[in-house]
Design a protein around this motif. Structure first.
Motif, PDB file in Angstrom:
ATOM      1  N   LYS A  37     113.998  -0.261 131.800  1.00 35.58           N
ATOM      2  CA  LYS A  37     113.788  -1.697 131.127  1.00 35.58           C
ATOM      3  C   LYS A  37     113.207  -1.059 129.819  1.00 35.58           C
ATOM      4  O   LYS A  37     111.998  -0.655 129.728  1.00 35.58           O
ATOM      5  N   LEU A  38     113.699  -1.598 128.685  1.00 34.30           N
ATOM      6  CA  LEU A  38     113.374  -0.998 127.498  1.00 34.30           C
ATOM      7  C   LEU A  38     113.218  -2.354 126.451  1.00 34.30           C
ATOM      8  O   LEU A  38     114.471  -2.694 126.207  1.00 34.30           O
ATOM      9  N   HIS A  39     111.944  -2.937 126.290  1.00 38.63           N
ATOM     10  CA  HIS A  39     112.084  -4.062 125.388  1.00 38.63           C
ATOM     11  C   HIS A  39     112.961  -5.293 125.806  1.00 38.63           C
ATOM     12  O   HIS A  39     113.603  -5.732 124.781  1.00 38.63           O
ATOM     13  N   LEU A  82     101.674  11.949 127.067  1.00 33.65           N
ATOM     14  CA  LEU A  82     103.073  11.595 127.639  1.00 33.65           C
ATOM     15  C   LEU A  82     103.702  11.149 126.411  1.00 33.65           C
ATOM     16  O   LEU A  82     103.441  10.552 125.681  1.00 33.65           O
ATOM     17  N   SER A  83     104.977  12.018 126.275  1.00 28.48           N
ATOM     18  CA  SER A  83     105.913  11.610 124.852  1.00 28.48           C
ATOM     19  C   SER A  83     106.704  10.612 125.528  1.00 28.48           C
ATOM     20  O   SER A  83     107.300  10.427 126.624  1.00 28.48           O
ATOM     21  N   PHE A  84     106.962   9.699 124.842  1.00 30.38           N
ATOM     22  CA  PHE A  84     108.000   8.248 125.075  1.00 30.38           C
ATOM     23  C   PHE A  84     109.212   8.452 124.034  1.00 30.38           C
ATOM     24  O   PHE A  84     109.934   7.447 123.822  1.00 30.38           O
ATOM     25  N   ASN A  85     109.385   9.666 123.427  1.00 29.12           N
ATOM     26  CA  ASN A  85     110.545   9.977 122.836  1.00 29.12           C
ATOM     27  C   ASN A  85     111.843   9.510 123.419  1.00 29.12           C
ATOM     28  O   ASN A  85     111.660   9.845 124.427  1.00 29.12           O
ATOM     29  N   GLN A  86     112.655   9.093 122.831  1.00 33.10           N
ATOM     30  CA  GLN A  86     113.933   8.630 123.323  1.00 33.10           C
ATOM     31  C   GLN A  86     115.275   9.546 122.979  1.00 33.10           C
ATOM     32  O   GLN A  86     116.311   9.262 123.141  1.00 33.10           O
ATOM     33  N   PRO A 175     102.515  -0.994 127.878  1.00 28.19           N
ATOM     34  CA  PRO A 175     102.672  -1.738 126.630  1.00 28.19           C
ATOM     35  C   PRO A 175     103.624  -1.557 125.546  1.00 28.19           C
ATOM     36  O   PRO A 175     103.841  -2.283 124.628  1.00 28.19           O
ATOM     37  N   LEU A 176     103.995  -0.444 125.899  1.00 29.77           N
ATOM     38  CA  LEU A 176     105.041   0.219 124.795  1.00 29.77           C
ATOM     39  C   LEU A 176     106.372  -0.500 125.167  1.00 29.77           C
ATOM     40  O   LEU A 176     107.421  -0.381 124.312  1.00 29.77           O
ATOM     41  N   GLY A 177     106.479  -1.097 126.127  1.00 27.38           N
ATOM     42  CA  GLY A 177     107.850  -1.757 126.820  1.00 27.38           C
ATOM     43  C   GLY A 177     108.880  -0.879 127.473  1.00 27.38           C
ATOM     44  O   GLY A 177     109.926  -1.144 127.470  1.00 27.38           O
ATOM     45  N   ILE A 178     108.543   0.490 127.628  1.00 26.98           N
ATOM     46  CA  ILE A 178     109.300   1.352 128.463  1.00 26.98           C
ATOM     47  C   ILE A 178     109.131   1.462 129.783  1.00 26.98           C
ATOM     48  O   ILE A 178     108.023   2.002 130.067  1.00 26.98           O
ATOM     49  N   ASN A 179     109.983   0.928 130.749  1.00 26.18           N
ATOM     50  CA  ASN A 179     109.543   0.910 132.040  1.00 26.18           C
ATOM     51  C   ASN A 179     110.423   1.623 132.951  1.00 26.18           C
ATOM     52  O   ASN A 179     111.581   1.003 133.382  1.00 26.18           O
ATOM     53  N   PRO A 180     110.459   2.989 133.099  1.00 26.01           N
ATOM     54  CA  PRO A 180     111.533   3.537 133.775  1.00 26.01           C
ATOM     55  C   PRO A 180     111.375   3.417 135.415  1.00 26.01           C
ATOM     56  O   PRO A 180     110.234   3.639 135.900  1.00 26.01           O
ATOM     57  N   THR A 181     112.446   3.695 136.193  1.00 27.81           N
ATOM     58  CA  THR A 181     112.290   3.797 137.546  1.00 27.81           C
ATOM     59  C   THR A 181     113.379   4.823 138.065  1.00 27.81           C
ATOM     60  O   THR A 181     114.721   4.697 137.848  1.00 27.81           O
TER      61      THR A 181
END
Length: 187
Positions: A37-39, A82-86, A175-181
């Motif tokens: 879930k990304l923004h 943790l890197s949140f690079n896409q 808070p960065l809006g990046i929620n992986p499952t």
């Protein structure tokens, strides 16, 4: 006769319960499939592990973006960020010696197990021991995880109980809006 039947029934139920728990591991070419879930958008993401010489890299594939994220051996062992690079900035992205990607470091995992907390990205995460933890499952198998909560915001993470590769299998309220499952693992 009733006692024998009850013992057999108990053993069968116990074995079924034990068989349902799952600890994903990483080998060369293991594929990790996430739904992110990304923004406000939903995006699928595939990471394919490359392991060699104590280094770990993930080939990242999502919506036409192909990249390789490389973690240094010192980051896998002692990273604290943790890197949140896409993967959109370079075909090969070498992370900093302190950065990990979709996992915490082995030393952070040891801190979590020993002290019930760890610090990552200057945020303290504390083990949540409550039973109501919204487990993560794949194909009906519950992934054995440690559920943590950030102390400065509402972020929650589920980390696989694997001291060698403590993968993050779920994040919510980031808070960065990046929620992986994590939804699938292919060995």
């Amino acid at each position: 006769m009733k006692n024998i039947f009850l013992v057999i029934l108990f053993c069968a139920l116990y074995q079924t319960t034990i068989a349902q728990n799952y600890i994903p591991t990483l080998k060369n070419n293991t594929q990790l499939h996430y739904v992110c879930k990304l923004h406000g958008q939903t995006r699928t993401l595939q990471l394919t592990a490359e392991t060699s010489n104590n280094a770990l890299a993930f080939k990242l594939e999502t919506r036409g973006v192909n990249s390789k994220i490389v973690m240094l051996p010192e980051a896998v062992k002692n990273g604290n960020a943790l890197s949140f690079n896409q993967g959109e900035y370079a075909p090969i992205l070498n992370l900093k010696p302190t950065e990990t990607f979709f996992m915490i470091s082995q030393s952070a995992y040891q801190d979590l197990v020993k002290n019930n907390s760890f610090v990552y990205n200057n945020t303290t995460y504390v083990l949540d021991k409550s039973e109501d933890k919204n487990d993560v499952s794949i194909d009906g198998k519950i992934i054995e995880t440690l559920h943590v909560r950030a102390q400065i915001d509402e972020t929650e993470m589920w980390i696989v109980k694997n001291p060698e590769f403590p993968l993050i299998c779920k994040i919510i309220k980031n808070p960065l809006g990046i929620n992986p499952t994590l939804v699938k693992v292919v060995d």
